[in-house]
Motif scaffolding. Structure first.
Motif, mmCIF file in Angstrom:
data_model
loop_
_atom_site.group_PDB
_atom_site.id
_atom_site.type_symbol
_atom_site.label_atom_id
_atom_site.label_comp_id
_atom_site.label_asym_id
_atom_site.label_seq_id
_atom_site.Cartn_x
_atom_site.Cartn_y
_atom_site.Cartn_z
ATOM 1 N N GLU A 1 0.825 -1.206 0.000
ATOM 2 C CA GLU A 1 0.000 0.000 0.000
ATOM 3 C C GLU A 1 0.862 1.259 0.000
ATOM 4 O O GLU A 1 1.999 1.240 0.484
ATOM 5 C CB GLU A 1 -0.914 0.054 1.240
ATOM 6 C CG GLU A 1 -1.851 -1.104 1.413
ATOM 7 C CD GLU A 1 -1.366 -2.086 2.452
ATOM 8 O OE1 GLU A 1 -2.188 -2.732 3.116
ATOM 9 O OE2 GLU A 1 -0.112 -2.204 2.601
ATOM 10 N N TRP B 1 -10.306 -2.822 0.882
ATOM 11 C CA TRP B 1 -9.629 -1.906 1.791
ATOM 12 C C TRP B 1 -10.319 -2.002 3.153
ATOM 13 O O TRP B 1 -11.554 -1.943 3.237
ATOM 14 C CB TRP B 1 -9.713 -0.468 1.275
ATOM 15 C CG TRP B 1 -8.811 -0.190 0.122
ATOM 16 C CD1 TRP B 1 -9.142 -0.180 -1.206
ATOM 17 C CD2 TRP B 1 -7.422 0.139 0.194
ATOM 18 N NE1 TRP B 1 -8.043 0.122 -1.951
ATOM 19 C CE2 TRP B 1 -6.972 0.318 -1.126
ATOM 20 C CE3 TRP B 1 -6.510 0.300 1.241
ATOM 21 C CZ2 TRP B 1 -5.638 0.661 -1.424
ATOM 22 C CZ3 TRP B 1 -5.205 0.624 0.947
ATOM 23 C CH2 TRP B 1 -4.779 0.812 -0.368
ATOM 24 N N TYR B 2 -9.497 -2.153 4.173
ATOM 25 C CA TYR B 2 -9.959 -2.200 5.546
ATOM 26 C C TYR B 2 -9.233 -1.098 6.315
ATOM 27 O O TYR B 2 -8.197 -0.596 5.855
ATOM 28 C CB TYR B 2 -9.648 -3.556 6.173
ATOM 29 C CG TYR B 2 -10.490 -4.689 5.637
ATOM 30 C CD1 TYR B 2 -10.320 -5.149 4.339
ATOM 31 C CD2 TYR B 2 -11.463 -5.297 6.426
ATOM 32 C CE1 TYR B 2 -11.099 -6.185 3.839
ATOM 33 C CE2 TYR B 2 -12.239 -6.339 5.944
ATOM 34 C CZ TYR B 2 -12.047 -6.775 4.649
ATOM 35 O OH TYR B 2 -12.815 -7.792 4.164
ATOM 36 N N ARG B 3 -9.745 -0.774 7.470
ATOM 37 C CA ARG B 3 -9.059 0.197 8.308
ATOM 38 C C ARG B 3 -9.185 -0.196 9.775
ATOM 39 O O ARG B 3 -10.131 -0.877 10.174
ATOM 40 C CB ARG B 3 -9.601 1.605 8.092
ATOM 41 C CG ARG B 3 -11.040 1.810 8.542
ATOM 42 C CD ARG B 3 -11.524 3.198 8.111
ATOM 43 N NE ARG B 3 -12.898 3.456 8.535
ATOM 44 C CZ ARG B 3 -13.594 4.514 8.157
ATOM 45 N NH1 ARG B 3 -13.062 5.413 7.320
ATOM 46 N NH2 ARG B 3 -14.835 4.691 8.589
ATOM 47 N N ARG C 1 -10.522 -4.051 13.192
ATOM 48 C CA ARG C 1 -10.350 -3.788 11.780
ATOM 49 C C ARG C 1 -11.720 -3.929 11.101
ATOM 50 O O ARG C 1 -12.451 -4.885 11.356
ATOM 51 C CB ARG C 1 -9.341 -4.765 11.179
ATOM 52 C CG ARG C 1 -8.840 -4.366 9.819
ATOM 53 C CD ARG C 1 -7.661 -5.245 9.393
ATOM 54 N NE ARG C 1 -6.506 -5.078 10.260
ATOM 55 C CZ ARG C 1 -5.317 -5.609 10.018
ATOM 56 N NH1 ARG C 1 -5.130 -6.315 8.904
ATOM 57 N NH2 ARG C 1 -4.315 -5.424 10.842
ATOM 58 N N VAL D 1 -13.843 -1.249 4.617
ATOM 59 C CA VAL D 1 -14.171 0.066 4.080
ATOM 60 C C VAL D 1 -14.829 -0.083 2.705
ATOM 61 O O VAL D 1 -15.893 0.460 2.449
ATOM 62 C CB VAL D 1 -12.912 0.938 3.962
ATOM 63 C CG1 VAL D 1 -13.237 2.272 3.303
ATOM 64 C CG2 VAL D 1 -12.283 1.137 5.331
ATOM 65 N N ASP E 1 -12.259 9.176 10.019
ATOM 66 C CA ASP E 1 -11.683 8.311 8.988
ATOM 67 C C ASP E 1 -10.214 7.998 9.278
ATOM 68 O O ASP E 1 -9.618 7.136 8.610
ATOM 69 C CB ASP E 1 -11.756 8.981 7.614
ATOM 70 C CG ASP E 1 -13.182 9.149 7.124
ATOM 71 O OD1 ASP E 1 -13.490 10.234 6.562
ATOM 72 O OD2 ASP E 1 -13.982 8.217 7.285
ATOM 73 N N TYR F 1 -4.893 2.014 7.118
ATOM 74 C CA TYR F 1 -5.658 1.393 6.049
ATOM 75 C C TYR F 1 -4.875 0.226 5.471
ATOM 76 O O TYR F 1 -3.690 0.372 5.124
ATOM 77 C CB TYR F 1 -5.980 2.421 4.965
ATOM 78 C CG TYR F 1 -7.109 3.342 5.358
ATOM 79 C CD1 TYR F 1 -6.947 4.290 6.354
ATOM 80 C CD2 TYR F 1 -8.355 3.239 4.745
ATOM 81 C CE1 TYR F 1 -7.994 5.123 6.734
ATOM 82 C CE2 TYR F 1 -9.409 4.073 5.114
ATOM 83 C CZ TYR F 1 -9.216 5.005 6.110
ATOM 84 O OH TYR F 1 -10.261 5.822 6.482
#
Length: 115
Positions: A6, A36-38, A45, A48, A89, A93
């Protein structure tokens, strides 16, 4: 094996934009979906956005209308365009690749949203 790298994280002011990139390599033919995760400090986790091999996308309710996931097969890259960023946010990520038998994670990229 699938490798994911990433990039694109950083510091942005509320209301700003960032575009995250995830370059995937290795056994890319085995990938069914990319996502995509965050993960924020003290939180689990969470998903997204995700895009399937066939191009179907889905988003977390919290990012619908603000974030867009896309994939460039020629560049083996999946993107997350993030607009109208909010302090909530802020997170690390992660890119994830799902195959038929397992999944792989990237190392993560930090997104900070602060004035």
């Amino acid at each position: 094996q699938v490798q994911l790298v990433e990039s694109g994280g950083g510091l942005v002011q509320p209301g700003g934009s960032l575009r995250l990139s995830c370059v995937f390599s290795g056994s890319i033919f085995s990938i069914n979906a990319l996502g995509w995760y965050r993960q924020a400090p003290g939180s689990e986790r969470e998903l997204v956005a995700a895009i399937t091999k066939g191009g179907r996308v889905n988003y977390a309710d919290s990012v619908k209308g603000r974030f867009t996931i896309s994939r460039d097969n020629a560049k083996n890259t999946v993107y997350l365009q993030m607009n109208s960023l909010k302090p909530e946010d802020a997170a690390v990520y992660y890119c994830k690749a799902d195959t038929y038998v397992t999944y792989y994670w990237g190392q993560g990229t930090q997104v900070t949203v602060s004035s």
